[in-house]
Scaffold this motif. Structure first.
Motif, PDB file in Angstrom:
ATOM      1  N   TRP A   1       3.188  12.836  -2.426  1.00 38.80           N
ATOM      2  CA  TRP A   1       2.359  11.628  -2.362  1.00 38.80           C
ATOM      3  C   TRP A   1       2.912  10.537  -3.279  1.00 38.80           C
ATOM      4  O   TRP A   1       2.977   9.377  -2.909  1.00 38.80           O
ATOM      5  CB  TRP A   1       0.918  11.994  -2.757  1.00 38.80           C
ATOM      6  CG  TRP A   1      -0.015  10.833  -2.810  1.00 38.80           C
ATOM      7  CD1 TRP A   1      -0.530  10.146  -1.759  1.00 38.80           C
ATOM      8  CD2 TRP A   1      -0.560  10.224  -3.987  1.00 38.80           C
ATOM      9  NE1 TRP A   1      -1.364   9.152  -2.207  1.00 38.80           N
ATOM     10  CE2 TRP A   1      -1.397   9.187  -3.581  1.00 38.80           C
ATOM     11  CE3 TRP A   1      -0.425  10.482  -5.361  1.00 38.80           C
ATOM     12  CZ2 TRP A   1      -2.094   8.392  -4.486  1.00 38.80           C
ATOM     13  CZ3 TRP A   1      -1.120   9.693  -6.255  1.00 38.80           C
ATOM     14  CH2 TRP A   1      -1.945   8.656  -5.805  1.00 38.80           C
TER      15      TRP A   1
ATOM     16  N   PRO B   1       1.790   4.469  -4.713  1.00 37.52           N
ATOM     17  CA  PRO B   1       1.764   5.675  -5.563  1.00 37.52           C
ATOM     18  C   PRO B   1       3.014   5.820  -6.436  1.00 37.52           C
ATOM     19  O   PRO B   1       3.035   6.653  -7.345  1.00 37.52           O
ATOM     20  CB  PRO B   1       1.678   6.827  -4.558  1.00 37.52           C
ATOM     21  CG  PRO B   1       1.164   6.229  -3.316  1.00 37.52           C
ATOM     22  CD  PRO B   1       1.719   4.836  -3.294  1.00 37.52           C
TER      23      PRO B   1
ATOM     24  N   THR C   1      -1.682   7.906   2.027  1.00 36.52           N
ATOM     25  CA  THR C   1      -1.541   7.171   0.762  1.00 36.52           C
ATOM     26  C   THR C   1      -2.887   6.730   0.204  1.00 36.52           C
ATOM     27  O   THR C   1      -3.138   6.855  -0.992  1.00 36.52           O
ATOM     28  CB  THR C   1      -0.680   5.897   0.968  1.00 36.52           C
ATOM     29  OG1 THR C   1       0.552   6.273   1.528  1.00 36.52           O
ATOM     30  CG2 THR C   1      -0.441   5.202  -0.350  1.00 36.52           C
ATOM     31  N   VAL C   2      -3.727   6.215   1.085  1.00 36.98           N
ATOM     32  CA  VAL C   2      -4.919   5.511   0.609  1.00 36.98           C
ATOM     33  C   VAL C   2      -6.096   6.453   0.328  1.00 36.98           C
ATOM     34  O   VAL C   2      -6.836   6.251  -0.625  1.00 36.98           O
ATOM     35  CB  VAL C   2      -5.325   4.412   1.622  1.00 36.98           C
ATOM     36  CG1 VAL C   2      -6.627   3.760   1.216  1.00 36.98           C
ATOM     37  CG2 VAL C   2      -4.219   3.357   1.695  1.00 36.98           C
ATOM     38  N   VAL C   3      -6.252   7.507   1.162  1.00 36.59           N
ATOM     39  CA  VAL C   3      -7.408   8.396   0.964  1.00 36.59           C
ATOM     40  C   VAL C   3      -7.493   8.953  -0.467  1.00 36.59           C
ATOM     41  O   VAL C   3      -8.555   8.911  -1.073  1.00 36.59           O
ATOM     42  CB  VAL C   3      -7.425   9.529   2.026  1.00 36.59           C
ATOM     43  CG1 VAL C   3      -8.368  10.655   1.619  1.00 36.59           C
ATOM     44  CG2 VAL C   3      -7.851   8.952   3.367  1.00 36.59           C
ATOM     45  N   PRO C   4      -6.399   9.444  -1.060  1.00 34.70           N
ATOM     46  CA  PRO C   4      -6.510   9.933  -2.448  1.00 34.70           C
ATOM     47  C   PRO C   4      -7.025   8.869  -3.417  1.00 34.70           C
ATOM     48  O   PRO C   4      -7.882   9.158  -4.256  1.00 34.70           O
ATOM     49  CB  PRO C   4      -5.078  10.340  -2.783  1.00 34.70           C
ATOM     50  CG  PRO C   4      -4.494  10.725  -1.478  1.00 34.70           C
ATOM     51  CD  PRO C   4      -5.078   9.765  -0.485  1.00 34.70           C
ATOM     52  N   PHE C   5      -6.514   7.627  -3.300  1.00 36.34           N
ATOM     53  CA  PHE C   5      -7.013   6.554  -4.168  1.00 36.34           C
ATOM     54  C   PHE C   5      -8.508   6.336  -3.927  1.00 36.34           C
ATOM     55  O   PHE C   5      -9.291   6.196  -4.863  1.00 36.34           O
ATOM     56  CB  PHE C   5      -6.284   5.232  -3.880  1.00 36.34           C
ATOM     57  CG  PHE C   5      -4.932   5.125  -4.525  1.00 36.34           C
ATOM     58  CD1 PHE C   5      -4.791   5.277  -5.907  1.00 36.34           C
ATOM     59  CD2 PHE C   5      -3.805   4.853  -3.766  1.00 36.34           C
ATOM     60  CE1 PHE C   5      -3.544   5.167  -6.500  1.00 36.34           C
ATOM     61  CE2 PHE C   5      -2.559   4.741  -4.357  1.00 36.34           C
ATOM     62  CZ  PHE C   5      -2.434   4.906  -5.723  1.00 36.34           C
TER      63      PHE C   5
ATOM     64  N   ILE D   1      -6.276  13.102  -9.378  1.00 33.78           N
ATOM     65  CA  ILE D   1      -6.658  12.718  -8.019  1.00 33.78           C
ATOM     66  C   ILE D   1      -6.660  13.926  -7.090  1.00 33.78           C
ATOM     67  O   ILE D   1      -7.615  14.174  -6.360  1.00 33.78           O
ATOM     68  CB  ILE D   1      -5.701  11.626  -7.494  1.00 33.78           C
ATOM     69  CG1 ILE D   1      -5.927  10.324  -8.275  1.00 33.78           C
ATOM     70  CG2 ILE D   1      -5.890  11.408  -6.017  1.00 33.78           C
ATOM     71  CD1 ILE D   1      -4.945   9.230  -7.932  1.00 33.78           C
TER      72      ILE D   1
ATOM     73  N   LEU E   1      -9.457  16.500  -7.453  1.00 34.40           N
ATOM     74  CA  LEU E   1     -10.672  16.115  -6.719  1.00 34.40           C
ATOM     75  C   LEU E   1     -10.546  16.451  -5.242  1.00 34.40           C
ATOM     76  O   LEU E   1     -11.487  16.908  -4.603  1.00 34.40           O
ATOM     77  CB  LEU E   1     -10.936  14.618  -6.868  1.00 34.40           C
ATOM     78  CG  LEU E   1     -11.499  14.122  -8.191  1.00 34.40           C
ATOM     79  CD1 LEU E   1     -11.511  12.603  -8.213  1.00 34.40           C
ATOM     80  CD2 LEU E   1     -12.906  14.646  -8.403  1.00 34.40           C
ATOM     81  N   LEU E   2      -9.345  16.200  -4.691  1.00 34.12           N
ATOM     82  CA  LEU E   2      -9.148  16.425  -3.260  1.00 34.12           C
ATOM     83  C   LEU E   2      -9.105  17.911  -2.914  1.00 34.12           C
ATOM     84  O   LEU E   2      -9.520  18.318  -1.837  1.00 34.12           O
ATOM     85  CB  LEU E   2      -7.844  15.762  -2.805  1.00 34.12           C
ATOM     86  CG  LEU E   2      -7.859  14.243  -2.700  1.00 34.12           C
ATOM     87  CD1 LEU E   2      -6.442  13.706  -2.625  1.00 34.12           C
ATOM     88  CD2 LEU E   2      -8.631  13.806  -1.461  1.00 34.12           C
TER      89      LEU E   2
ATOM     90  N   LEU F   1       0.824  -1.210   0.000  1.00 34.55           N
ATOM     91  CA  LEU F   1       0.000   0.000   0.000  1.00 34.55           C
ATOM     92  C   LEU F   1       0.858   1.259   0.000  1.00 34.55           C
ATOM     93  O   LEU F   1       0.626   2.202  -0.754  1.00 34.55           O
ATOM     94  CB  LEU F   1      -0.929   0.012   1.216  1.00 34.55           C
ATOM     95  CG  LEU F   1      -2.144  -0.909   1.125  1.00 34.55           C
ATOM     96  CD1 LEU F   1      -2.901  -0.909   2.435  1.00 34.55           C
ATOM     97  CD2 LEU F   1      -3.059  -0.477  -0.021  1.00 34.55           C
TER      98      LEU F   1
ATOM     99  N   TRP G   1     -10.685   8.415  -2.766  1.00 34.03           N
ATOM    100  CA  TRP G   1     -11.471   9.550  -3.252  1.00 34.03           C
ATOM    101  C   TRP G   1     -11.768   9.400  -4.740  1.00 34.03           C
ATOM    102  O   TRP G   1     -12.877   9.651  -5.209  1.00 34.03           O
ATOM    103  CB  TRP G   1     -10.688  10.832  -2.978  1.00 34.03           C
ATOM    104  CG  TRP G   1     -11.567  11.980  -2.586  1.00 34.03           C
ATOM    105  CD1 TRP G   1     -11.844  13.082  -3.340  1.00 34.03           C
ATOM    106  CD2 TRP G   1     -12.261  12.149  -1.358  1.00 34.03           C
ATOM    107  NE1 TRP G   1     -12.682  13.912  -2.656  1.00 34.03           N
ATOM    108  CE2 TRP G   1     -12.962  13.362  -1.421  1.00 34.03           C
ATOM    109  CE3 TRP G   1     -12.380  11.369  -0.197  1.00 34.03           C
ATOM    110  CZ2 TRP G   1     -13.755  13.837  -0.384  1.00 34.03           C
ATOM    111  CZ3 TRP G   1     -13.170  11.839   0.839  1.00 34.03           C
ATOM    112  CH2 TRP G   1     -13.844  13.053   0.729  1.00 34.03           C
ATOM    113  N   MET G   2     -10.775   8.971  -5.479  1.00 33.03           N
ATOM    114  CA  MET G   2     -10.959   8.769  -6.916  1.00 33.03           C
ATOM    115  C   MET G   2     -11.994   7.670  -7.177  1.00 33.03           C
ATOM    116  O   MET G   2     -12.906   7.838  -7.990  1.00 33.03           O
ATOM    117  CB  MET G   2      -9.618   8.408  -7.556  1.00 33.03           C
ATOM    118  CG  MET G   2      -9.706   8.033  -9.022  1.00 33.03           C
ATOM    119  SD  MET G   2      -8.076   7.788  -9.766  1.00 33.03           S
ATOM    120  CE  MET G   2      -7.584   6.242  -9.028  1.00 33.03           C
TER     121      MET G   2
END
Lengths: 302, 275
Positions: A176, A121, B26-30, A132, A135-136, A117, B32-33
Motif C-alpha cells: 500500500w 501513501p 489507496t483511499v479506503v485505508p485513509f 491504519i 484497524l483494517l 491520491l 477507515w482511519m
C-alpha cells in the motif's frame, strides 16, 4: 558520471583546488563519525565475544561467531524470510507501479487529482501504516467485519494471528505504501521518452503492446533496474512495519534478519554475535547488488 | 459511432477500471482511519456522524501527543535545514568541480545505501553515549542528517548540473565572485531541487521510528511515531485513540506532500540520480 566542464579558473589556483574539499567536508565528517565508525566497530565486534552485560567475558574469538551463525536455525529462517519478503514486495511493487504509471501517464479528466491520491501513501511512515492496517485487519473493527455482514467471507479470524495469512497480510500493508515509489520513478522516466519514437512506431504500424515492448520498456530499463535495486535494499533493511505490525510473530513467522538482530540486541545484549549477523547481511546485500547490476547490464548503451 | 463505441469501452477497461480499483485500495485505508478518529467510540456507522473530537482530545492532551508533535516538528525542521544546506554544498562541489577522489567519494555515497540503519543502532548508541547525547534531540537530528545526506547530495548534484554553467560563467565575467554568482544566479534556479530535497528530509525525519525509540528514553523528548506505537499495543481497545493518533501523525506529512506533489515526479527522475 558525466562531468560538466568546470567554469573558467578564477582566483588563486590553490583556493580553487581546495574549494570542493571544503564544500564536502561537513558531509565527510558526519559520514566518518556516524556511519563509517559504527560500521568499523561492527566489523571489529564480529570477531569478539562481547555481551554487553557480561564485560568480564570479552575476548577475541576469531570466526567463532560466524561458526555459531551457520548452526543457528533462526538465522537461516530469518534470512529465508527476508529473501521471500524482498522478492514478493519488489516484484509486486514493480508490476503495480509500472501499471499505475502507464495509467496516470495517459490524458484524462481529473488526472491531477488521481495522481495525487494514488501517490499519497508514499509519504506515510511504517508505524502509521501499522496503525491504519491494524484497524483494517482487526476482527472487531476491520473491513472483513463489514464484508462478512454483507455475506462475503467470514469475520472473526485475525489475519495477523494466523501463520498462514500473516505473510500476505503484511505484504499487502507494505504494498500500500510501497507502490507509489515505483509509480513516481517510472512516471518521471516515461515523460522523457522522445515523442518521435512513438511516432515512428505508429508509422511502422506497431500496436499498443508492441510499442510498449519495443519502445517504452527498453527506455525504462535503467530506471527499473535502479528502482528495484534501491527498493530491494530498502525493503531488506526496513524494520519499522514488521516490528510494529507483527513483531516477527506469530511464532517467528515474520522475523526478518534485521528484526532478528534487533531482537537479539534488546533481549540478550549479545553484541558480538549480532555484529557477526550484521556483517553477514551487509556482505549478502553487497554481493547480490553487484551481481544484479552486472546481470542487468545497468548503464550500458542499448 | 460504431467505431468510437468499442474504443471508448476499451479505454474504460484498460484505464478507468484498474484506476478505480487501485484508488479504492489507496483511499479506503485513509478513510477507515478518519472514520474511527471522528466517530464516537462504539459506533458502527460507516459515516463519521455524529462527529466527535473526543479521540483527539484523548491523544493530544491525555496521551502526550502535544509534546510529541512539537518535538517531531523541531527535529524534522532542523534535519531539513542541515540536510538541505550540506546537500547544496556537496552537490555543487560534485557538479561544478573536478577533484581528486571524486569518484571514490561518489562510490562511498552510493555504498552508504547498503548500510542497514536498524543494525547500526548499538554502535550509534555507544557513540552518542560518549558525546553525552543520549536523551538529547540532537542525537536524532545528527543520525537522521547523516543517513539522509548521501542520497540528498546525489539528487542535488543532478539539479545543479541541470543549471547551465554558462549562466554562472557570464555572471563571473561580469565581476561576481563564485559565491555571489551562486547566490544570485544558481540558487534561484535550484528552487525545485531545494523543495524536493528539503521535503524528503522533512518526511524521512518525521517518520523515523527506531532512532527515537533507541536514543530517547524521556517521554518529554519523545516523537510522534513512538507515541503512535504506544497506542498500537497488542491488546488495544481504544481504536478511536489509535486512529486519532494516526491522523495527527499524518497531517504534517500530507501537507508537505500536497506542497511538493508538483515537484515530486521531477525530483525523483533518474536523470537527476544518474547525472
Amino acid at each position: 558520471m558525466a562531468l560538466a566542464a568546470p567554469p573558467p579558473a578564477r582566483g588563486h589556483g590553490l583556493r580553487r583546488a581546495l574549494a570542493p574539499y571544503a564544500l564536502i567536508s561537513p558531509t565527510l565528517l558526519l559520514l566518518a563519525t556516524f556511519l563509517l565508525f559504527p560500521v568499523g566497530s561492527v566489523l571489529y565486534y564480529a570477531l569478539q565475544h562481547h555481551v554487553v552485560n557480561e564485560p568480564y567475558d570479552d575476548a577475541f574469538v576469531g570466526l567463532a561467531n560466524f561458526r555459531q551463525m551457520f548452526g543457528d536455525e533462526q538465522f537461516w529462517s530469518s534470512l529465508a524470510f527476508s529473501a521471500k519478503w524482498v522478492f514478493a514486495e519488489v516484484m509486486l511493487q514493480l508490476l503495480l507501479g509500472l501499471a499505475l504509471a502507464l495509467i496516470v501517464n495517459e490524458t484524462f479528466v481529473g488526472r491531477a487529482v488521481a495522481r495525487a491520491l494514488v501517490f499519497s501513501p508514499w509519504a506515510v511512515s511504517g508505524v502509521l501504516t501499522t496503525s491504519i492496517w491494524m484497524l483494517l485487519y482487526n476482527p472487531a473493527t476491520g473491513v472483513f467485519h463489514y464484508l462478512a455482514e454483507l455475506g462475503v467471507g467470514n469475520a472473526g479470524t485475525s489475519v495477523l494471528g494466523n501463520p498462514d495469512t500473516v505473510f500476505s497480510a503484511a505484504v499487502v500493508a507494505e504494498l500500500w505504501r510501497g507502490v507509489p515509489f515505483f509509480a513516481i520513478l517510472i512516471l518521471a522516466d516515461l515523460q522523457s521518452v522522445p515523442k518521435e519514437l512513438y511516432e515512428a512506431a505508429s508509422m511502422d504500424g506497431a500496436g499498443r503492446v508492441r510499442t510498449f515492448l519495443h519502445v517504452t520498456l527498453p527506455h525504462l530499463r535503467d530506471a527499473i533496474v535502479l528502482a528495484t535495486l534501491l527498493r530491494s535494499v530498502w525493503e531488506f533493511n526496513n524494520v519499522d512495519l514488521l516490528y510494529t505490525l507483527t513483531n516477527g510473530g506469530p511464532a517467528g513467522a515474520t522475523t526478518s534478519l534485521p528484526l532478528y538482530v534487533a531482537q537479539l540486541a534488546r533481549k540478550s545484549y549479545d553484541f558480538g554475535y549480532g555484529s557477526a549477523l550484521t556483517t553477514a547481511a551487509f556482505v549478502i546485500l553487497l554481493f547480490c547488488s553487484v551481481l544484479y547490476l552486472r546481470l542487468s547490464k545497468f548503464g550500458r548503451e542499448k | 459511432m460504431t467505431a468510437a463505441a468499442p474504443r471508448a469501452t476499451g479505454r474504460v477497461l484498460r484505464l478507468f477500471l484498474p484506476l478505480a480499483l487501485y484508488l479504492v485500495f489507496t483511499v479506503v485505508p485513509f478513510y477507515w482511519m478518519l472514520l474511527f478518529a471522528l466517530r464516537p467510540a462504539g459506533s458502527t456507522s460507516l459515516l463519521p456522524w455524529p462527529l466527535t473530537f473526543e479521540h483527539f482530545d484523548t491523544v493530544w492532551n491525555g496521551m502526550g501527543f502535544r509534546v510529541y508533535f512539537q518535538n517531531s516538528v523541531w527535529i524534522a525542521l532542523l534535519t531539513l535545514v542541515f540536510v538541505t544546506f550540506f546537500a547544496l554544498m556537496g552537490g555543487y562541489a560534485l557538479a561544478r568541480f573536478k577533484f581528486r577522489g571524486q569518484r571514490a567519494f561518489l562510490l562511498a555515497l552510493l555504498c552508504t545505501q547498503f548500510v542497514p540503519g536498524a543494525m547500526m543502532l548499538i554502535p550509534l548508541f555507544n557513540i552518542f553515549q560518549t558525546f553525552d547525547l543520549i536523551n538529547s534531540r540532537w542525537s536524532l537530528i545528527i543520525a537522521e542528517t547523516t543517513f539522509q545526506l548521501p542520497l540528498a547530495m546525489i539528487l542535488m548534484s543532478g539539479f545543479v548540473r541541470n543549471v547551465p554553467v554558462e549562466l554562472e560563467e557570464s555572471a563571473m565575467m561580469d565581476g561576481c565572485g563564485r559565491i555571489r554568482a551562486f547566490l544570485a544566479v544558481v540558487l534561484p534556479l535550484l528552487r525545485p531541487g531545494i523543495v524536493a530535497v528539503g521535503s524528503f528530509a522533512f518526511i524521512g525525519s518525521w517518520n523515523n521510528f527506531l532512532f527515537a525509540l533507541m536514543f530517547l528514553n524521556d517521554p518529554e523528548l519523545q516523537t510522534v511515531p513512538v507515541g503512535l506505537q504506544t497506542t498500537i499495543g497488542e491488546n488495544t481497545v481504544d481504536f478511536g485513540a489509535l486512529a486519532a493518533g494516526g491522523v495527527v501523525a499524518a497531517v504534517p506529512v500530507v501537507l508537505v506532500f500536497a506542497f511538493v506533489q508538483k515537484y515530486l515526479v521531477q525530483g525523483m527522475s533518474t536523470g537527476a540520480v544518474k547525472g
